[in-house]
Design a protein around this motif. Structure first.
Motif, PDB file in Angstrom:
ATOM      1  N   LEU A  32       0.838  -1.205   0.000  1.00  0.00           N
ATOM      2  CA  LEU A  32       0.000   0.000   0.000  1.00  0.00           C
ATOM      3  C   LEU A  32       0.872   1.253   0.000  1.00  0.00           C
ATOM      4  CD1 LEU A  32      -2.792  -1.169   2.458  1.00  0.00           C
ATOM      5  CD2 LEU A  32      -2.974  -0.907  -0.017  1.00  0.00           C
ATOM      6  N   THR A  33       1.945   1.226   0.759  1.00  0.00           N
ATOM      7  CA  THR A  33       2.864   2.367   0.787  1.00  0.00           C
ATOM      8  C   THR A  33       3.411   2.632  -0.608  1.00  0.00           C
ATOM      9  OG1 THR A  33       3.492   1.869   3.060  1.00  0.00           O
ATOM     10  CG2 THR A  33       5.009   3.258   1.803  1.00  0.00           C
ATOM     11  N   ALA A  34       3.823   1.561  -1.285  1.00  0.00           N
ATOM     12  CA  ALA A  34       4.390   1.727  -2.625  1.00  0.00           C
ATOM     13  C   ALA A  34       3.335   2.228  -3.612  1.00  0.00           C
ATOM     14  CB  ALA A  34       4.964   0.395  -3.109  1.00  0.00           C
ATOM     15  N   ARG A  35       2.113   1.749  -3.470  1.00  0.00           N
ATOM     16  CA  ARG A  35       1.076   2.118  -4.430  1.00  0.00           C
ATOM     17  C   ARG A  35       0.554   3.534  -4.208  1.00  0.00           C
ATOM     18  NH1 ARG A  35      -2.064  -3.786  -4.443  1.00  0.00           N
ATOM     19  NH2 ARG A  35      -0.160  -4.976  -4.864  1.00  0.00           N
ATOM     20  N   VAL A  36       0.518   3.939  -2.949  1.00  0.00           N
ATOM     21  CA  VAL A  36      -0.011   5.266  -2.624  1.00  0.00           C
ATOM     22  C   VAL A  36       1.081   6.333  -2.761  1.00  0.00           C
ATOM     23  CG1 VAL A  36      -0.845   6.669  -0.691  1.00  0.00           C
ATOM     24  CG2 VAL A  36      -1.844   4.417  -1.132  1.00  0.00           C
ATOM     25  N   GLY A  37       2.309   5.955  -2.438  1.00  0.00           N
ATOM     26  CA  GLY A  37       3.382   6.944  -2.413  1.00  0.00           C
ATOM     27  C   GLY A  37       3.582   7.515  -1.025  1.00  0.00           C
ATOM     28  N   ALA A  38       2.975   6.900  -0.034  1.00  0.00           N
ATOM     29  CA  ALA A  38       3.125   7.296   1.372  1.00  0.00           C
ATOM     30  C   ALA A  38       2.579   6.165   2.227  1.00  0.00           C
ATOM     31  CB  ALA A  38       2.342   8.580   1.647  1.00  0.00           C
ATOM     32  N   PRO A  39       3.080   6.029   3.452  1.00  0.00           N
ATOM     33  CA  PRO A  39       2.506   4.985   4.317  1.00  0.00           C
ATOM     34  C   PRO A  39       1.039   5.270   4.615  1.00  0.00           C
ATOM     35  CG  PRO A  39       4.562   5.870   5.216  1.00  0.00           C
ATOM     36  CD  PRO A  39       4.171   6.773   4.094  1.00  0.00           C
ATOM     37  N   VAL A  40       0.246   4.214   4.700  1.00  0.00           N
ATOM     38  CA  VAL A  40      -1.169   4.339   5.072  1.00  0.00           C
ATOM     39  C   VAL A  40      -1.305   3.762   6.469  1.00  0.00           C
ATOM     40  CG1 VAL A  40      -3.529   3.688   4.492  1.00  0.00           C
ATOM     41  CG2 VAL A  40      -1.859   4.104   2.668  1.00  0.00           C
ATOM     42  N   VAL A  41      -1.627   4.612   7.425  1.00  0.00           N
ATOM     43  CA  VAL A  41      -1.578   4.209   8.827  1.00  0.00           C
ATOM     44  C   VAL A  41      -2.955   4.293   9.460  1.00  0.00           C
ATOM     45  CG1 VAL A  41      -0.549   4.701  11.069  1.00  0.00           C
ATOM     46  CG2 VAL A  41       0.770   5.077   8.972  1.00  0.00           C
ATOM     47  N   LEU A  42      -3.379   3.197  10.078  1.00  0.00           N
ATOM     48  CA  LEU A  42      -4.658   3.180  10.781  1.00  0.00           C
ATOM     49  C   LEU A  42      -4.447   3.790  12.169  1.00  0.00           C
ATOM     50  CD1 LEU A  42      -7.619   2.168  10.678  1.00  0.00           C
ATOM     51  CD2 LEU A  42      -6.798   0.009  11.635  1.00  0.00           C
ATOM     52  N   THR A  43      -5.178   4.878  12.468  1.00  0.00           N
ATOM     53  CA  THR A  43      -4.929   5.564  13.742  1.00  0.00           C
ATOM     54  C   THR A  43      -6.042   5.360  14.757  1.00  0.00           C
ATOM     55  OG1 THR A  43      -5.922   7.597  12.907  1.00  0.00           O
ATOM     56  CG2 THR A  43      -3.548   7.362  12.640  1.00  0.00           C
ATOM     57  N   GLY A  44      -7.165   4.795  14.335  1.00  0.00           N
ATOM     58  CA  GLY A  44      -8.217   4.560  15.321  1.00  0.00           C
ATOM     59  C   GLY A  44      -9.387   3.806  14.712  1.00  0.00           C
ATOM     60  N   ILE A  45     -10.109   3.083  15.591  1.00  0.00           N
ATOM     61  CA  ILE A  45     -11.284   2.306  15.175  1.00  0.00           C
ATOM     62  C   ILE A  45     -12.409   2.624  16.155  1.00  0.00           C
ATOM     63  CG2 ILE A  45     -12.184  -0.007  14.705  1.00  0.00           C
ATOM     64  CD1 ILE A  45      -9.269  -1.012  14.601  1.00  0.00           C
ATOM     65  N   ALA A  46     -13.483   3.250  15.657  1.00  0.00           N
ATOM     66  CA  ALA A  46     -14.600   3.573  16.542  1.00  0.00           C
ATOM     67  C   ALA A  46     -15.608   2.441  16.553  1.00  0.00           C
ATOM     68  CB  ALA A  46     -15.266   4.873  16.086  1.00  0.00           C
ATOM     69  N   VAL A  47     -15.900   1.929  17.740  1.00  0.00           N
ATOM     70  CA  VAL A  47     -16.882   0.853  17.896  1.00  0.00           C
ATOM     71  C   VAL A  47     -17.731   1.142  19.130  1.00  0.00           C
ATOM     72  CG1 VAL A  47     -15.451  -0.926  16.808  1.00  0.00           C
ATOM     73  CG2 VAL A  47     -15.255  -0.523  19.272  1.00  0.00           C
ATOM     74  N   ARG A  48     -18.854   0.440  19.241  1.00  0.00           N
ATOM     75  CA  ARG A  48     -19.694   0.680  20.412  1.00  0.00           C
ATOM     76  C   ARG A  48     -19.210  -0.087  21.636  1.00  0.00           C
ATOM     77  NH1 ARG A  48     -25.921   0.226  18.886  1.00  0.00           N
ATOM     78  NH2 ARG A  48     -25.031  -1.183  17.350  1.00  0.00           N
ATOM     79  N   ARG A  49     -18.771  -1.306  21.392  1.00  0.00           N
ATOM     80  CA  ARG A  49     -18.355  -2.150  22.530  1.00  0.00           C
ATOM     81  C   ARG A  49     -16.939  -2.686  22.288  1.00  0.00           C
ATOM     82  NH1 ARG A  49     -23.866  -3.021  22.015  1.00  0.00           N
ATOM     83  NH2 ARG A  49     -23.520  -4.462  20.300  1.00  0.00           N
ATOM     84  N   PRO A  50     -15.929  -1.931  22.734  1.00  0.00           N
ATOM     85  CA  PRO A  50     -14.531  -2.292  22.442  1.00  0.00           C
ATOM     86  C   PRO A  50     -14.160  -3.706  22.893  1.00  0.00           C
ATOM     87  CG  PRO A  50     -14.645  -0.073  23.357  1.00  0.00           C
ATOM     88  CD  PRO A  50     -16.023  -0.652  23.469  1.00  0.00           C
TER      89      PRO A  50
END
Lengths: 444, 444
Positions: A32-50
């Motif tokens: 994904l980094t190579a295809r986008v040209g930058a790292p793609v970083v997941l910074t958070g996941i919103a859920v109701r019941r963690p």
């Protein structure tokens, strides 16, 4: 490899699709980094019941979706589904300039105008390939590849549950109820199957497809909808006898208005072009490319003036296929962030009116049990003539005490065809209207 | 409707496709303006013999392509075909910042690296959807929709002429020569059919598909190629007897390298992943989605880790379908001009090596005429064992004086399979090797 700062992604919702999105983001990070040209970083996941989400990194989980959207993320991926809170969250995201990738068909079919407006105002991207036909690349081809052509028809099998049930009825001869039970047992139908079997899911998708294909705003409320609950074993058998099969189709087509049509726009000018957007079961010939699409697969048949006939086939649902479509969009919006680009916007300039079903030309197959005596066909044919409905083909089969009469019509308005069927059902020589079904996928 | 200045387009070449491009630009001018956000205006058409082009506005015609490119146009559409002068003209266009839309598969399959380099240097777009599978939206899905997935295989029928011939042989039982004559008479094959029947056209397309699917540079020279001239009526009959059909396939697939493989890169490190890119006739099961693709239609089957199996089907050639693909790209590059966007660039970061055909795993079907006596199978089977080729299925049929022996193998390297066939052909008990063909589209 890349000097661009990372693209930060927040995920809203973490069910089957969300979990797969997280997995793909992790497993394919280098690609994904190579295809986008930058790292793609997941910074958070919103859920109701963690505490219910053991398969994703605990430190990313939060219950505060608003705060996650307000943080310094670039892209919001929404896989919650349903109207609220998805609508408010995505509007907030787009207004604050965050790009949005969503798989939410119901939301897009009802509120795409608001979402596109927010997207236009801030210049943020709005992508939603996963909303229709899962992994099958379909919206991008309609929106982009065919942008220089005139699409005349989009006709598809876009709901896997109903296709599984109809395929099952076709292969076993079993009733709708028995086959639905089997589908539920195997996990192909939900405990409450309403959204699927009554055609709501397909209608949302039809609205999205029609909007893109015809550059017009079409919402779920504009879509004529019939589900499959009334499809009988007799309907399936009647289709088989004619070399046809029954499918639940989402149909979006241009309807040219003939000279004897009296539709006018609000300002009194005659309407010269309109569209029909509808979901209903229909018989299609076994030779039609959609006829061989069985089980939970989806396929969409597209016709355009210059391109001719095309078909797109693949898995219409499921965690991994849907996540694939989400990731494709995510790469696109992330690339746009890196290269200061923008995806396609809403294109609703054509503003074609949606034709009421009653005034939509369609064709019917009608199977009758009739008294086996001379003159029946002429009485039945008279009713057709009276309603200006032209008969394309008739098949009569005599038995000991009675006979069956199968009629396929030429195109007429749906209202005329319905009136014809109603009146025929009341003829004394007609013992039973065995099957009535629309016919698609062939010209006559 | 739009305040943006017009997007000026120059057309290079004006054959069947070019004439359709001019027609669509004229007929759909209002729609294109609305979709792009600015008028799209054709400012010139470069041709060699202007007097031959009566169907397009005479005032647009010029013989000076260089001057047309140097004028203040925004987009160059190239439908000349062939390497030169197309290559020099498009390099000049890209270097001077003009966006390029081309349908030129041969050029892209040989010189895409140069073209992409020029595109990158100036920031001009390079689009080429029409180069593969005509009107079927295929490159955009591979490049964009599946950009977040891992494509494992692309297998397609991408040449209409050869598919027309093979479909004809399958339905009539006629020989290759007779069917080619018929195709030529009907206009489905050119007077010199070499590019089609020897697989050159399909090989160019395979190179383009492999480059996009695997993020690697693949040229036509890297593609293993066999045409259909050696496909016999016996091959077709043998396929039919096994419930299979023969198609000319362009196959691009990832090949995982097993532990006993000794391939190393130039620097001595072991190669752990490679790709096979090849064009050859193959038997596929009648149940495979590609088996039903007949006549001049094209279809491409794609497999990806998350998305699963997909198929794209439609018209692969012809003026109007190809022009539809060109116009789709034209709308995209024109939109990018209006919105200061950019299309996807070359993505060749993975740089996967192309595996030589001899080291590529494949499967063979072999049909033999053998002496009908005990021990034949054991002698034949011994040759397979000797070459480490495992047999998947055997069918023996005795006749009065001799017998037929049909063998389908498990996967082995193509070199091992070839050696096996050579040695078997020399066995005294084998009277004739009736048919040898690769088998695709099924796992065993």
């Amino acid at each position: 490899m890349s000097s661009h700062k990372p693209i930060k992604v927040a995920l809203l919702g973490c069910g089957t699709v969300g979990t797969e999105v997280v997995r793909l983001l992790t497993d394919q990070a280098a690609d994904l980094t190579a295809r986008v040209g930058a790292p793609v970083v997941l910074t958070g996941i919103a859920v109701r019941r963690p505490h219910k989400h053991r398969d994703v990194p605990a430190e990313l989980l939060t219950t505060d979706a608003e705060a996650l959207i307000a943080s310094d993320v670039d892209v919001i991926v929404e896989v919650i589904g349903g109207i609220e809170p998805a609508r408010s969250l995505l509007l907030a995201a787009l207004r604050s300039g965050k790009s949005v990738v969503t798989a939410n068909k119901a939301l897009l079919a009802e509120h795409s105008a608001d979402l596109f407006e927010a997207s236009d105002a801030s210049g943020a991207d709005l992508y939603f390939e996963a909303a229709v036909a899962g992994a099958i690349p379909l919206l991008r081809p309609l929106r982009e590849s065919l942008a220089g052509d005139r699409i005349t028809r989009v006709m598809g099998i876009v709901n896997g549950t109903t296709n599984f049930i109809l395929s099952g009825m076709d292969s076993t001869g079993a009733s709708y109820g028995e086959t639905l039970d089997e589908a539920t047992r195997l996990g192909y139908a939900e405990a409450d199957p309403t959204a699927d079997v009554d055609g709501f899911d397909a209608a949302s998708k039809a609205a999205i497809l029609a909007s893109l294909a015809f550059h017009s705003r079409v919402t779920a409320a504009d879509v004529y909808r019939e589900g499959i609950a009334s499809v009988s074993a007799a309907d399936i058998a009647a289709a088989k006898a004619l070399g046809r099969t029954v499918k639940l189709l989402a149909i979006c087509e241009r309807v040219s208005v003939g000279g004897d049509d009296d539709q006018t726009a609000a300002d009194g000018t005659p309407i010269t072009e309109s569209i029909s957007v509808r979901v209903h079961p229909a018989m299609i010939p076994k030779s039609h490319p959609l006829a061989g699409v069985n089980g939970a697969f989806n396929a969409v048949f597209v016709e355009a003036d210059a391109a001719g006939e095309m078909m797109f086939y693949g898995q219409g649902a499921g965690g991994a296929p849907t996540a694939s479509a989400v990731l494709g969009d995510l790469v696109a919006v992330a690339r746009n962030r890196v290269h200061s680009g923008r995806g396609p916007r809403e294109s609703a300039y054509a503003a074609l009116p949606v034709r009421p079903m009653g005034q939509t030309p369609t064709r019917y197959h009608i199977s009758l049990d009739v008294a086996d005596r001379a003159g029946v066909l002429s009485q039945v044919a008279a009713v057709f003539a009276e309603h200006d409905v032209s008969i394309a083909a008739v098949r009569q089969e005599g038995r000991v005490d009675d006979a069956s009469l199968v009629i396929v019509t030429h195109a007429a308005t749906d209202a005329a065809l319905r009136s014809t069927v109603d009146k025929i059902g009341g003829l004394p020589v007609v013992r039973e209207v065995v099957s009535v079904m629309r016919v698609e996928g062939e010209e006559l």
